[in-house]
Design a protein around this motif. Structure first.
Motif, short mmCIF file in Angstrom:
data_model
loop_
_atom_site.label_atom_id
_atom_site.label_comp_id
_atom_site.label_asym_id
_atom_site.label_seq_id
_atom_site.Cartn_x
_atom_site.Cartn_y
_atom_site.Cartn_z
N ARG B 39 0.68 -1.32 -0.12
CA ARG B 39 0.28 0.02 0.08
C ARG B 39 0.72 1.27 0.03
NH1 ARG B 39 -2.85 -3.12 3.97
NH2 ARG B 39 -1.99 -1.61 5.79
N PRO B 40 0.41 2.44 -0.36
CA PRO B 40 0.97 3.60 -0.14
C PRO B 40 1.60 4.04 1.18
CG PRO B 40 -1.17 3.82 -1.35
CD PRO B 40 -0.96 2.69 -0.92
N PRO B 41 2.71 4.51 1.48
CA PRO B 41 3.56 5.10 0.19
C PRO B 41 4.49 4.02 -0.46
CG PRO B 41 4.62 5.53 2.40
CD PRO B 41 3.36 4.95 2.78
N TYR B 42 4.36 2.78 0.12
CA TYR B 42 5.41 1.94 -0.30
C TYR B 42 5.22 1.19 -1.68
CZ TYR B 42 6.31 2.33 4.57
OH TYR B 42 6.62 2.64 6.00
N LYS B 43 3.91 0.81 -1.67
CA LYS B 43 3.29 0.47 -2.84
C LYS B 43 4.08 -1.16 -3.68
CE LYS B 43 2.14 4.69 -4.64
NZ LYS B 43 2.63 6.00 -5.58
N ALA B 44 5.10 -1.51 -2.99
CA ALA B 44 5.77 -2.58 -3.29
C ALA B 44 6.52 -3.05 -2.28
CB ALA B 44 6.49 -2.63 -4.64
N PRO B 45 6.94 -4.63 -2.08
CA PRO B 45 8.00 -4.87 -1.05
C PRO B 45 9.31 -4.28 -1.69
CG PRO B 45 6.61 -6.76 -1.81
CD PRO B 45 6.40 -5.57 -2.58
N PRO B 46 10.16 -4.35 -0.39
CA PRO B 46 11.73 -3.84 -0.74
C PRO B 46 12.11 -4.74 -1.63
CG PRO B 46 11.43 -3.99 1.52
CD PRO B 46 10.01 -4.55 1.02
N ARG B 47 12.94 -4.23 -2.74
CA ARG B 47 13.72 -5.32 -3.73
C ARG B 47 15.41 -5.39 -3.22
NH1 ARG B 47 10.86 -2.21 -7.42
NH2 ARG B 47 12.95 -1.29 -8.18
N ALA B 48 15.88 -4.25 -3.61
CA ALA B 48 17.44 -4.23 -2.94
C ALA B 48 17.44 -3.92 -1.57
CB ALA B 48 18.11 -2.88 -4.06
N PRO B 49 18.54 -4.21 -1.12
CA PRO B 49 18.67 -4.03 0.51
C PRO B 49 18.28 -2.56 0.63
CG PRO B 49 20.76 -5.11 -0.70
CD PRO B 49 19.76 -4.79 -1.85
N ALA B 50 17.65 -2.44 1.65
CA ALA B 50 17.49 -1.16 2.07
C ALA B 50 18.48 -0.68 3.13
CB ALA B 50 15.98 -1.14 3.13
N LEU B 51 19.30 0.23 2.97
CA LEU B 51 20.32 1.00 3.59
C LEU B 51 20.27 2.17 4.36
CD1 LEU B 51 22.51 -0.27 0.90
CD2 LEU B 51 22.47 -1.32 2.96
N SER B 52 20.90 2.52 5.34
CA SER B 52 21.06 3.96 5.77
C SER B 52 22.64 4.22 6.07
CB SER B 52 20.24 4.30 6.88
OG SER B 52 20.82 3.69 8.03
N ILE B 53 23.09 5.32 6.04
CA ILE B 53 24.29 5.83 6.19
C ILE B 53 24.53 6.42 7.64
CG2 ILE B 53 26.23 7.35 5.51
CD1 ILE B 53 25.53 6.79 2.55
N LYS B 54 25.44 6.09 8.38
CA LYS B 54 25.83 6.69 9.64
C LYS B 54 26.82 7.36 9.46
CE LYS B 54 23.24 5.25 13.00
NZ LYS B 54 22.02 5.34 13.29
N PRO B 55 26.77 8.57 9.33
CA PRO B 55 27.81 9.57 9.05
C PRO B 55 28.82 9.70 10.60
CG PRO B 55 26.14 10.88 9.18
CD PRO B 55 25.56 9.50 9.46
N ARG B 56 30.11 10.43 10.16
CA ARG B 56 31.08 10.23 11.13
C ARG B 56 30.61 11.31 12.34
NH1 ARG B 56 35.50 14.62 8.50
NH2 ARG B 56 34.24 16.32 8.02
N ASN B 57 29.52 11.89 12.42
CA ASN B 57 29.25 12.51 13.73
C ASN B 57 28.49 11.72 14.44
OD1 ASN B 57 27.11 12.84 11.21
ND2 ASN B 57 25.78 13.68 13.21
N THR B 58 27.84 10.55 13.85
CA THR B 58 27.33 9.77 14.70
C THR B 58 27.98 8.56 15.38
OG1 THR B 58 27.00 7.92 12.97
CG2 THR B 58 25.21 9.66 12.95
N GLN B 59 29.42 8.69 15.12
CA GLN B 59 30.08 7.47 15.58
C GLN B 59 30.60 7.73 17.13
OE1 GLN B 59 32.62 6.59 12.28
NE2 GLN B 59 30.80 6.72 10.96
N ALA B 60 30.41 6.89 18.07
CA ALA B 60 30.70 6.93 19.27
C ALA B 60 31.39 5.62 19.86
CB ALA B 60 29.32 7.32 20.33
N ARG B 61 32.11 5.72 21.01
CA ARG B 61 33.03 4.73 21.42
C ARG B 61 32.16 3.88 22.61
NH1 ARG B 61 38.33 7.77 22.29
NH2 ARG B 61 36.92 8.76 23.46
N ASP B 62 32.69 2.71 22.73
CA ASP B 62 32.36 2.11 24.01
C ASP B 62 32.44 2.98 25.22
OD1 ASP B 62 31.70 -0.48 25.30
OD2 ASP B 62 33.60 -0.36 25.78
N GLY B 63 31.57 3.00 26.04
CA GLY B 63 31.54 3.71 27.23
C GLY B 63 30.84 5.14 27.15
#
Lengths: 255, 227
Positions: B39-63
């Motif tokens: 159904r809208p807005p998708y209208k069809a199941p995903p075909r290619a892998p759905a991906l997002s990007i986590k840019p450098r500002n997001t990256q954090a360390r253990d702790g």
């Protein structure tokens, strides 16, 4: 000042414009075709805007439900998407629509966190030209525009010059256009952005710290058309640069 | 949050800071969407892998402490396997894809809970600190079956989720093959397998711990954002 990064005679160089083409920092003067042009600065996070020109929104409105009042449509790219001036971009065999997008690229020069629009331009280092190709056959309505459309290898052209912000008194007063095989197919003006550069920096820096080298691709106006293998696509912005790219087919990549 | 870049041991386990995250990769998540995928807005199941990007500002360390924005009562904990690329990966064949892997680590692909999967939702997924990574990269040779590792998520020491890295739409090898069909990954890039769904949530003042079998424990805290 305008600067480029090029490869020539076995080394990487910084270059500036010259009447005969370009001049390397070591003094050598070369024609534009003698060097390999790289993206003109060390690129950090790549942020791109969709639907940021009112006329382009109208152009796509039959298939979209957006209005200009919606939150900016932002998506991200990785560095593998980039290719320099005079590079080639692959058009996969069998796709029906691949189109260019001429965009003003805004380069951040100073860390920006929760910056107000009124202060935003102080965080801009300069500008370059971007041609952000899309292959519409691969569009899906999941995290749209999805990476298969917008993060393809070498399908985001950047350059040729990095232009210092001080040399661009008003980045919202620039005519931009695309030529396919010498014919103008897209024509617009940066005054027509829905979210202008200060608004974008305020919006983005509210939730993410922008750093030096991050680049904002500010969207494209009306006039995107299909391009084919062999086409030469020139995206240009007055005062910023004229960016050349050629479309190649699968055969060039051994596919 | 400390903006110092992540430092992981020695080559080939030095990360580039480029993080690509598979989303919608848990079979149960697609199943739970039911007919909505058509159904809208998708209208069809995903075909290619759905991906997002986590840019450098997001990256954090253990702790690290991660800020929860005032508009969100809680964040989704995206406990996922992180696949560290070992050599340039372009069009890798699925049958040999694991040969391109240098090692594995633990990643929390944090997100403000999403109402929709239609847009990239960068404001909800790419906020500062929203991608804790660590505590170390374990060489691939020690992880022969990356699709069958036990995963436990704890919030303030209580187990809120337990399962494993299996039941994915695409396992590690298939994901590598399908992603590198159109985008080349470089040594030190991270490809995230994607979390299970429904993801547990946690809010300001809570401690999050993610255990993945053989990889150790990634710890971080959540704190209220300073207005």
């Amino acid at each position: 000042m305008k600067t480029a990064r090029v490869a020539y005679a076995g080394a990487l160089h910084s270059a500036t414009p010259h009447a005969q083409g370009l001049q390397l920092a070591d003094g050598r003067v070369l024609a534009e075709q003698e060097v390999v042009w790289l993206p003109p600065f060390d690129v950090g996070t790549i942020l791109a805007l969709g639907l940021n020109y009112a006329d382009h929104v109208r152009e796509l409105s039959k298939e979209l439900t957006v209005t200009a009042k919606d939150e900016p449509l932002v998506f991200l790219k990785g560095p593998g998407a980039l290719v320099g001036h005079r590079g080639v971009t692959r058009r996969p065999d069998g796709v029906s629509v691949m189109h260019y997008e001429c965009e003003l690229a805004v380069v951040i020069g100073k860390t920006a966190k929760r910056v107000r629009a009124v202060d935003a331009m102080a965080h801009v280092a300069g500008y370059t030209v971007c041609n952000d190709y899309a292959i519409r056959d691969y569009l899906e309505n999941w995290y749209r525009p999805n990476l298969r459309v917008k993060n393809r290898d070498a399908a985001t052209v950047l350059g040729p010059w990095f232009v210092d912000a001080v040399d661009v008194p008003d980045p919202h007063a620039l005519a931009l256009r695309t030529l396919v095989n010498g014919q103008v197919t897209q024509s617009g003006h940066t005054a027509d952005m829905i979210n202008d550069i200060p608004a974008l920096i305020e919006y983005l820096s509210e939730f993410m710290t922008l750093q030096s080298g991050d680049v904002i691709l500010t969207g494209t106006p009306d006039g995107v058309v299909n391009v084919d293998v062999g086409d030469e696509v020139i995206t240009e912005i007055d005062g910023i640069g004229r960016l050349v790219n050629t479309i190649v087919g699968d055969a060039a990549f051994g596919r | 949050m400390n903006p110092t870049p992540l430092r992981f041991d020695v080559p080939p386990f030095v990360l580039t800071g480029r993080v690509y995250a598979a989303v919608l990769n848990h079979v149960a998540q697609i199943r739970a969407l039911g007919d909505a995928v058509n159904r809208p807005p998708y209208k069809a199941p995903p075909r290619a892998p759905a991906l997002s990007i986590k840019p450098r500002n997001t990256q954090a360390r253990d702790g690290d402490a991660v800020e929860v924005p005032a508009f969100a009562p809680a964040l989704e904990i995206g406990a996922t396997l992180g696949v560290v690329i070992g050599r340039t990966a372009c069009r890798v064949p699925v049958g040999a894809a694991l040969d391109w892997v240098a090692g594995y680590t633990i990643v929390n692909d944090l997100s403000v809970p999403l109402a929709s999967h239609y847009r990239p939702a960068v404001r909800l997924k790419a906020r500062d600190g929203f991608c804790p990574i660590g505590p170390r990269v374990v060489p691939a040779a020690r992880i022969p079956r990356p699709d069958a590792l036990a995963v436990t998520v704890r919030v303030d020491d209580a187990v809120v989720w337990h399962g494993d890295t299996g039941q994915r739409v695409r396992g590690v090898a298939q994901l590598l093959a399908d992603v590198t069909e159109f985008m080349t990954l470089q040594p030190g890039d991270l490809l995230l397998l994607g979390a299970a769904s429904p993801a547990p949530q946690a809010g300001p003042g809570q401690r999050v711990a993610i255990d993945i079998e053989e990889l150790g424990t990634l710890n971080h805290t959540l704190i209220a954002a300073v207005p």
